[in-house]
Motif scaffolding. Structure first.
Motif, PDB file in Angstrom:
ATOM      1  N   UNK A 192       0.898  -1.196   0.060  1.00 32.92           N
ATOM      2  CA  UNK A 192      -0.002   0.005  -0.002  1.00 32.92           C
ATOM      3  C   UNK A 192       0.776   1.158   0.158  1.00 32.92           C
ATOM      4  N   UNK A 193       1.790   1.323   0.742  1.00 26.44           N
ATOM      5  CA  UNK A 193       2.769   2.221   0.748  1.00 26.44           C
ATOM      6  C   UNK A 193       3.502   2.779  -0.602  1.00 26.44           C
ATOM      7  N   UNK A 194       3.921   1.507  -1.310  1.00 19.70           N
ATOM      8  CA  UNK A 194       4.464   1.856  -2.657  1.00 19.70           C
ATOM      9  C   UNK A 194       3.166   2.314  -3.735  1.00 19.70           C
ATOM     10  N   UNK A 195       2.165   2.094  -3.321  1.00 22.07           N
ATOM     11  CA  UNK A 195       1.196   2.760  -4.205  1.00 22.07           C
ATOM     12  C   UNK A 195       0.500   4.109  -3.930  1.00 22.07           C
ATOM     13  N   UNK A 196       0.457   4.380  -2.782  1.00 17.54           N
ATOM     14  CA  UNK A 196       0.445   5.835  -2.403  1.00 17.54           C
ATOM     15  C   UNK A 196       1.453   6.609  -2.765  1.00 17.54           C
ATOM     16  N   UNK A 197       2.808   6.105  -2.852  1.00 17.62           N
ATOM     17  CA  UNK A 197       4.110   6.784  -3.101  1.00 17.62           C
ATOM     18  C   UNK A 197       3.772   7.166  -4.624  1.00 17.62           C
ATOM     19  N   UNK A 198       3.451   5.817  -5.245  1.00 12.35           N
ATOM     20  CA  UNK A 198       3.647   6.107  -6.653  1.00 12.35           C
ATOM     21  C   UNK A 198       2.441   7.184  -7.114  1.00 12.35           C
ATOM     22  N   UNK A 199       1.329   7.209  -6.546  1.00 12.92           N
ATOM     23  CA  UNK A 199       0.311   8.290  -6.775  1.00 12.92           C
ATOM     24  C   UNK A 199       0.643   9.702  -6.489  1.00 12.92           C
ATOM     25  N   UNK A 200       1.548   9.689  -5.713  1.00 10.73           N
ATOM     26  CA  UNK A 200       2.352  11.009  -5.486  1.00 10.73           C
ATOM     27  C   UNK A 200       3.600  11.425  -5.868  1.00 10.73           C
ATOM     28  N   UNK A 201       3.786  10.686  -6.859  1.00 14.02           N
ATOM     29  CA  UNK A 201       5.275  10.696  -7.695  1.00 14.02           C
ATOM     30  C   UNK A 201       6.615  10.059  -7.214  1.00 14.02           C
ATOM     31  N   UNK A 202       6.311   9.101  -6.004  1.00 16.28           N
ATOM     32  CA  UNK A 202       7.624   8.540  -5.375  1.00 16.28           C
ATOM     33  C   UNK A 202       7.780   7.242  -6.046  1.00 16.28           C
ATOM     34  N   UNK A 203       8.811   7.000  -7.017  1.00 15.92           N
ATOM     35  CA  UNK A 203       9.175   5.950  -7.554  1.00 15.92           C
ATOM     36  C   UNK A 203       9.441   4.686  -6.439  1.00 15.92           C
ATOM     37  N   UNK A 204       9.495   3.551  -6.668  1.00  7.49           N
ATOM     38  CA  UNK A 204      10.198   2.449  -5.844  1.00  7.49           C
ATOM     39  C   UNK A 204      11.401   2.622  -5.500  1.00  7.49           C
ATOM     40  N   UNK A 205      12.384   3.172  -6.536  1.00  7.75           N
ATOM     41  CA  UNK A 205      13.853   3.367  -6.253  1.00  7.75           C
ATOM     42  C   UNK A 205      14.152   4.316  -5.511  1.00  7.75           C
ATOM     43  N   UNK A 206      13.255   5.544  -5.361  1.00  9.48           N
ATOM     44  CA  UNK A 206      13.351   6.493  -4.224  1.00  9.48           C
ATOM     45  C   UNK A 206      12.840   6.143  -3.034  1.00  9.48           C
ATOM     46  N   UNK A 207      11.771   5.343  -2.927  1.00 10.08           N
ATOM     47  CA  UNK A 207      11.473   4.792  -1.610  1.00 10.08           C
ATOM     48  C   UNK A 207      12.327   3.880  -1.085  1.00 10.08           C
ATOM     49  N   UNK A 208      12.964   2.901  -1.798  1.00 14.83           N
ATOM     50  CA  UNK A 208      14.104   2.136  -1.452  1.00 14.83           C
ATOM     51  C   UNK A 208      15.424   2.805  -1.025  1.00 14.83           C
ATOM     52  N   UNK A 209      15.712   3.906  -1.331  1.00 11.25           N
ATOM     53  CA  UNK A 209      16.691   4.653  -1.266  1.00 11.25           C
ATOM     54  C   UNK A 209      16.774   5.310   0.157  1.00 11.25           C
ATOM     55  N   UNK A 210      15.595   5.588   0.697  1.00  7.52           N
ATOM     56  CA  UNK A 210      15.173   5.942   2.142  1.00  7.52           C
ATOM     57  C   UNK A 210      15.128   5.086   3.112  1.00  7.52           C
ATOM     58  N   UNK A 211      14.751   3.846   2.642  1.00  9.30           N
ATOM     59  CA  UNK A 211      14.212   2.808   3.709  1.00  9.30           C
ATOM     60  C   UNK A 211      15.446   1.856   3.836  1.00  9.30           C
ATOM     61  N   UNK A 212      16.214   1.461   2.731  1.00 11.61           N
ATOM     62  CA  UNK A 212      17.386   0.462   2.788  1.00 11.61           C
ATOM     63  C   UNK A 212      18.330   1.048   3.579  1.00 11.61           C
ATOM     64  N   UNK A 213      18.790   0.236   4.757  1.00 15.52           N
ATOM     65  CA  UNK A 213      19.917   1.010   5.667  1.00 15.52           C
ATOM     66  C   UNK A 213      19.318   1.413   6.765  1.00 15.52           C
TER      67      UNK A 213
END
Length: 300
Positions: A192-213
């Protein structure tokens, strides 16, 4: 050495059975729809049981690694079940080890019933992946009395890197359901977070750059996103049908305990919806695509 019976040679069971065989234990396997894993074990010295009753009659310890409570009951009960085979052979020291993810209430009921025939049932659901099953590096989450666990420990050690004794019979399945609730809950949240992000213009790659690590990173996150980012379906081979089954069992347990579990029910319903639309055979990380598609989005 005790003769080991095995029913449920699927993604996890086949690896466990192979490690039992490598450990030097005589092994008797029961075929299911896919005979290939059993044929491979037979080539290495295992034997085939005619039916579940033969496992009860011929074996000292029987492992079950099947889908859930209905399959466990079907293997144990009935004219050709494990109980009938043990009774017919006059055996009163058989141990059944249920490695399935099953319902604790059913596990305890079966254990009480089998005890009248001198048969011990313990639960030892699994923590880990099919790759870890092959390598003998699983967790065994055990619900058992101390004496039975001591008897079985050398057998479990052939396939489990960590044996966690969490309480009496039924406690293993309870803890496994709690573990899977956390995992499937994360899967639902990620989707659900990925879908909300995609609707708001956040790509999975951007999402991962924040969460990973970060503090939100985890082994589950890594395998989930190995699919999301790399499209590797083999990264996390756990079906949506199994996810629905486990979250349903957890929600039912909460209800039986009079716990108001709104989050558990919401997670269950998301997986139920995926299975009901015909996606039960897809793997958990693919839930991200399913949720996105409902909103006319693609995460690729």
């Amino acid at each position: 050495m005790p003769t080991i019976g095995f029913a449920g040679l699927g993604l996890m069971g086949a690896g466990i059975a192979r490690n039992l065989l490598k450990g030097g234990y005589p092994l008797v396997g029961l075929a299911h729809r896919n005979r290939a894993p059993l044929e491979a074990l037979i080539a290495d010295g295992a034997r085939e049981a005619a039916n579940a009753a033969a496992l009860g009659a011929e074996c000292d310890i029987v492992f079950l690694c099947v889908t859930g409570a209905p399959q466990v009951e079907a293997l144990i009960e009935g004219d050709t079940g494990i109980r009938a085979g043990a009774r017919g052979a006059g055996k009163r020291d058989l141990v059944i080890v249920d490695c399935s993810t099953s319902e604790p209430t059913v596990t305890r009921r079966l254990a009480d019933s089998l005890a009248a025939d001198g048969i011990i049932l313990i639960d030892a659901p699994l923590g880990g992946t099919p790759t870890q099953a092959e390598a003998g590096e699983l967790q065994a989450i055990v619900g058992s009395d101390d004496a039975t666990l001591a008897r079985l420990r050398p057998v479990l050690e052939t396939w489990a890197a960590k044996i966690l004794h969490v309480g009496p019979v039924g406690a293993g399945h309870t803890m496994k359901l709690l573990n899977n609730f956390l995992a499937m809950g994360y899967g639902a949240i990620f989707a659900e977070a990925l879908t909300i992000g995609a609707k708001a213009g956040i790509t999975p790659q951007t999402f991962d750059s924040v969460i990973r690590g970060s503090r939100m990173d985890s082994g589950f996150y890594r395998t989930f996103f190995q699919y999301v980012l790399e499209r590797d379906r083999d990264a996390h081979r756990f079906t949506l049908a199994n996810a629905h089954k486990d979250t349903r069992y957890l929600a039912d347990l909460a209800e039986a305990l009079n716990v108001e579990a709104g989050v558990a029910k919401a997670v269950r319903d998301l997986y139920a919806g995926a299975e009901s639309q015909g996606d039960g055979d897809r793997f958990v990380p693919e839930l991200s695509d399913i949720v996105a598609a409902r909103h006319q989005l693609s995460l690729v």
